[in-house]
Design a protein around this motif. Sequence first.
Motif, PDB file in Angstrom:
ATOM      1  N   VAL A   1       0.848  -1.196   0.000  1.00  0.00           N
ATOM      2  CA  VAL A   1       0.000   0.000   0.000  1.00  0.00           C
ATOM      3  C   VAL A   1       0.880   1.242   0.000  1.00  0.00           C
ATOM      4  O   VAL A   1       1.659   1.467   0.920  1.00  0.00           O
ATOM      5  N   ILE A   2       0.736   2.042  -1.070  1.00  0.00           N
ATOM      6  CA  ILE A   2       1.565   3.245  -1.237  1.00  0.00           C
ATOM      7  C   ILE A   2       0.738   4.526  -1.310  1.00  0.00           C
ATOM      8  O   ILE A   2       1.292   5.622  -1.398  1.00  0.00           O
ATOM      9  N   GLY A   3      -0.580   4.400  -1.268  1.00  0.00           N
ATOM     10  CA  GLY A   3      -1.440   5.575  -1.341  1.00  0.00           C
ATOM     11  C   GLY A   3      -2.813   5.267  -0.807  1.00  0.00           C
ATOM     12  O   GLY A   3      -3.188   4.096  -0.639  1.00  0.00           O
ATOM     13  N   MET A   4      -3.556   6.339  -0.542  1.00  0.00           N
ATOM     14  CA  MET A   4      -4.873   6.175   0.071  1.00  0.00           C
ATOM     15  C   MET A   4      -5.734   7.385  -0.272  1.00  0.00           C
ATOM     16  O   MET A   4      -5.233   8.505  -0.366  1.00  0.00           O
ATOM     17  N   VAL A   5      -7.027   7.133  -0.463  1.00  0.00           N
ATOM     18  CA  VAL A   5      -7.986   8.214  -0.701  1.00  0.00           C
ATOM     19  C   VAL A   5      -9.295   7.851  -0.011  1.00  0.00           C
ATOM     20  O   VAL A   5      -9.703   6.694  -0.005  1.00  0.00           O
ATOM     21  N   GLY A   6      -9.934   8.867   0.575  1.00  0.00           N
ATOM     22  CA  GLY A   6     -11.193   8.643   1.276  1.00  0.00           C
ATOM     23  C   GLY A   6     -12.293   9.531   0.736  1.00  0.00           C
ATOM     24  O   GLY A   6     -12.030  10.594   0.169  1.00  0.00           O
ATOM     25  N   LEU A   7     -13.530   9.095   0.924  1.00  0.00           N
ATOM     26  CA  LEU A   7     -14.704   9.831   0.474  1.00  0.00           C
ATOM     27  C   LEU A   7     -15.618  10.101   1.662  1.00  0.00           C
ATOM     28  O   LEU A   7     -16.071   9.171   2.331  1.00  0.00           O
ATOM     29  N   ILE A   8     -15.860  11.373   1.902  1.00  0.00           N
ATOM     30  CA  ILE A   8     -16.747  11.824   2.977  1.00  0.00           C
ATOM     31  C   ILE A   8     -18.053  12.289   2.335  1.00  0.00           C
ATOM     32  O   ILE A   8     -18.028  13.031   1.352  1.00  0.00           O
ATOM     33  N   MET A   9     -19.180  11.871   2.872  1.00  0.00           N
ATOM     34  CA  MET A   9     -20.485  12.262   2.327  1.00  0.00           C
ATOM     35  C   MET A   9     -20.873  13.663   2.776  1.00  0.00           C
ATOM     36  O   MET A   9     -20.752  13.998   3.950  1.00  0.00           O
ATOM     37  N   ARG A  10     -21.340  14.456   1.833  1.00  0.00           N
ATOM     38  CA  ARG A  10     -21.870  15.799   2.081  1.00  0.00           C
ATOM     39  C   ARG A  10     -23.159  15.935   1.279  1.00  0.00           C
ATOM     40  O   ARG A  10     -23.128  16.442   0.167  1.00  0.00           O
ATOM     41  N   ASP A  11     -24.267  15.446   1.830  1.00  0.00           N
ATOM     42  CA  ASP A  11     -25.544  15.406   1.121  1.00  0.00           C
ATOM     43  C   ASP A  11     -25.379  14.620  -0.179  1.00  0.00           C
ATOM     44  O   ASP A  11     -24.961  13.487  -0.144  1.00  0.00           O
TER      45      ASP A  11
ATOM     46  N   ASN B   1     -24.083   8.575  -8.163  1.00  0.00           N
ATOM     47  CA  ASN B   1     -24.916   9.716  -8.589  1.00  0.00           C
ATOM     48  C   ASN B   1     -24.697  10.965  -7.748  1.00  0.00           C
ATOM     49  O   ASN B   1     -25.632  11.726  -7.490  1.00  0.00           O
ATOM     50  N   MET B   2     -23.481  11.195  -7.317  1.00  0.00           N
ATOM     51  CA  MET B   2     -23.157  12.413  -6.583  1.00  0.00           C
ATOM     52  C   MET B   2     -23.114  13.586  -7.564  1.00  0.00           C
ATOM     53  O   MET B   2     -22.846  13.410  -8.752  1.00  0.00           O
ATOM     54  N   THR B   3     -23.372  14.764  -7.058  1.00  0.00           N
ATOM     55  CA  THR B   3     -23.415  15.951  -7.910  1.00  0.00           C
ATOM     56  C   THR B   3     -22.074  16.658  -8.019  1.00  0.00           C
ATOM     57  O   THR B   3     -21.840  17.392  -8.976  1.00  0.00           O
ATOM     58  N   ALA B   4     -21.188  16.469  -7.050  1.00  0.00           N
ATOM     59  CA  ALA B   4     -19.896  17.157  -7.067  1.00  0.00           C
ATOM     60  C   ALA B   4     -18.941  16.493  -6.085  1.00  0.00           C
ATOM     61  O   ALA B   4     -19.368  15.789  -5.172  1.00  0.00           O
ATOM     62  N   LEU B   5     -17.665  16.735  -6.289  1.00  0.00           N
ATOM     63  CA  LEU B   5     -16.620  16.336  -5.353  1.00  0.00           C
ATOM     64  C   LEU B   5     -15.820  17.576  -4.992  1.00  0.00           C
ATOM     65  O   LEU B   5     -15.497  18.376  -5.865  1.00  0.00           O
ATOM     66  N   THR B   6     -15.512  17.728  -3.720  1.00  0.00           N
ATOM     67  CA  THR B   6     -14.659  18.833  -3.287  1.00  0.00           C
ATOM     68  C   THR B   6     -13.422  18.263  -2.600  1.00  0.00           C
ATOM     69  O   THR B   6     -13.431  17.128  -2.118  1.00  0.00           O
ATOM     70  N   ILE B   7     -12.404  19.081  -2.555  1.00  0.00           N
ATOM     71  CA  ILE B   7     -11.174  18.722  -1.857  1.00  0.00           C
ATOM     72  C   ILE B   7     -10.555  20.014  -1.340  1.00  0.00           C
ATOM     73  O   ILE B   7     -10.672  21.057  -1.987  1.00  0.00           O
TER      74      ILE B   7
ATOM     75  N   LEU C   1      -7.393   9.653  -7.623  1.00  0.00           N
ATOM     76  CA  LEU C   1      -8.403  10.683  -7.876  1.00  0.00           C
ATOM     77  C   LEU C   1      -9.381  10.241  -8.963  1.00  0.00           C
ATOM     78  O   LEU C   1     -10.585  10.511  -8.879  1.00  0.00           O
ATOM     79  N   HIS C   2      -8.884   9.576  -9.981  1.00  0.00           N
ATOM     80  CA  HIS C   2      -9.757   9.070 -11.041  1.00  0.00           C
ATOM     81  C   HIS C   2     -10.719   8.021 -10.471  1.00  0.00           C
ATOM     82  O   HIS C   2     -11.918   8.024 -10.775  1.00  0.00           O
ATOM     83  N   HIS C   3     -10.194   7.157  -9.624  1.00  0.00           N
ATOM     84  CA  HIS C   3     -11.025   6.111  -9.022  1.00  0.00           C
ATOM     85  C   HIS C   3     -12.144   6.713  -8.172  1.00  0.00           C
ATOM     86  O   HIS C   3     -13.306   6.286  -8.264  1.00  0.00           O
ATOM     87  N   ILE C   4     -11.816   7.690  -7.356  1.00  0.00           N
ATOM     88  CA  ILE C   4     -12.834   8.260  -6.473  1.00  0.00           C
ATOM     89  C   ILE C   4     -13.861   9.057  -7.270  1.00  0.00           C
ATOM     90  O   ILE C   4     -15.043   9.079  -6.928  1.00  0.00           O
ATOM     91  N   ALA C   5     -13.440   9.686  -8.380  1.00  0.00           N
ATOM     92  CA  ALA C   5     -14.402  10.385  -9.245  1.00  0.00           C
ATOM     93  C   ALA C   5     -15.362   9.383  -9.886  1.00  0.00           C
ATOM     94  O   ALA C   5     -16.577   9.629  -9.945  1.00  0.00           O
ATOM     95  N   ASP C   6     -14.844   8.256 -10.344  1.00  0.00           N
ATOM     96  CA  ASP C   6     -15.700   7.212 -10.913  1.00  0.00           C
ATOM     97  C   ASP C   6     -16.682   6.686  -9.872  1.00  0.00           C
ATOM     98  O   ASP C   6     -17.858   6.453 -10.163  1.00  0.00           O
ATOM     99  N   GLU C   7     -16.194   6.508  -8.656  1.00  0.00           N
ATOM    100  CA  GLU C   7     -17.047   6.023  -7.567  1.00  0.00           C
ATOM    101  C   GLU C   7     -18.156   7.036  -7.262  1.00  0.00           C
ATOM    102  O   GLU C   7     -19.321   6.659  -7.060  1.00  0.00           O
ATOM    103  N   ALA C   8     -17.815   8.309  -7.232  1.00  0.00           N
ATOM    104  CA  ALA C   8     -18.809   9.356  -6.966  1.00  0.00           C
ATOM    105  C   ALA C   8     -19.862   9.395  -8.081  1.00  0.00           C
ATOM    106  O   ALA C   8     -21.056   9.544  -7.806  1.00  0.00           O
ATOM    107  N   LYS C   9     -19.438   9.248  -9.326  1.00  0.00           N
ATOM    108  CA  LYS C   9     -20.387   9.219 -10.446  1.00  0.00           C
ATOM    109  C   LYS C   9     -21.294   8.004 -10.333  1.00  0.00           C
ATOM    110  O   LYS C   9     -22.506   8.103 -10.569  1.00  0.00           O
ATOM    111  N   ARG C  10     -20.718   6.873  -9.980  1.00  0.00           N
ATOM    112  CA  ARG C  10     -21.501   5.648  -9.822  1.00  0.00           C
ATOM    113  C   ARG C  10     -22.584   5.816  -8.753  1.00  0.00           C
ATOM    114  O   ARG C  10     -23.673   5.262  -8.850  1.00  0.00           O
TER     115      ARG C  10
END
Length: 167
Positions: free
Chosen positions: A65-75, A110-116, A99-108
């Motif tokens: 494991v060399i990297g990590m990304v998390g997704l927090i729900m905001r509505d 049906n999220m409206t946006a991602l912020t960082i 970042l590409h993976h988490i964007a794909d996950e958010a689209k899957r």
Amino acid sequence: MTPVVVRSYRPSDHSAGRRLWAELNRQHNEMYGEHRDDGGAGFEEYLTRLDLSGLWVADHADDGVIGMVGLIMRDRAGEVDPVVVTISHRHKGVGRKLLHHIADEAKRRNMTALTISPESRNVDAIRSLHAAGYDVVSSIELTMDLERHTHARHQEGLQLHELPFRS
């Protein structure tokens, strides 16, 4: 280049996640001249967040494991927090892959946006995020220095709407 796979976090990834969290914390401390090192303990608290919707790791075939990304729900939107790649694997496309993976996950989902929210001094991160599509400024967090003197940690040079700010 040895293949890197992005996959869901597993309990067996705990020590690697804690190590990455500590590395991110150290980088922040160095950037701002602070001397707080939690040794990755903040990762324990992070894992208990009720709004944590997912956690993924970049798994390197040789180095683990060399990297990590998390997704927090905001509505109906999501917040990316954290995104971290170990220093020896930065600038090799691992962060982009996360970042590409988490964007794909958010689209899957049906999220409206991602912020960082990158640190204002982390120019490399800001450039990488912009290149990954994070090009809308949606909020600004300002700080008042209550100690009323300039710290070495606050640097001049950031301008927003023609107003000077320290970072």
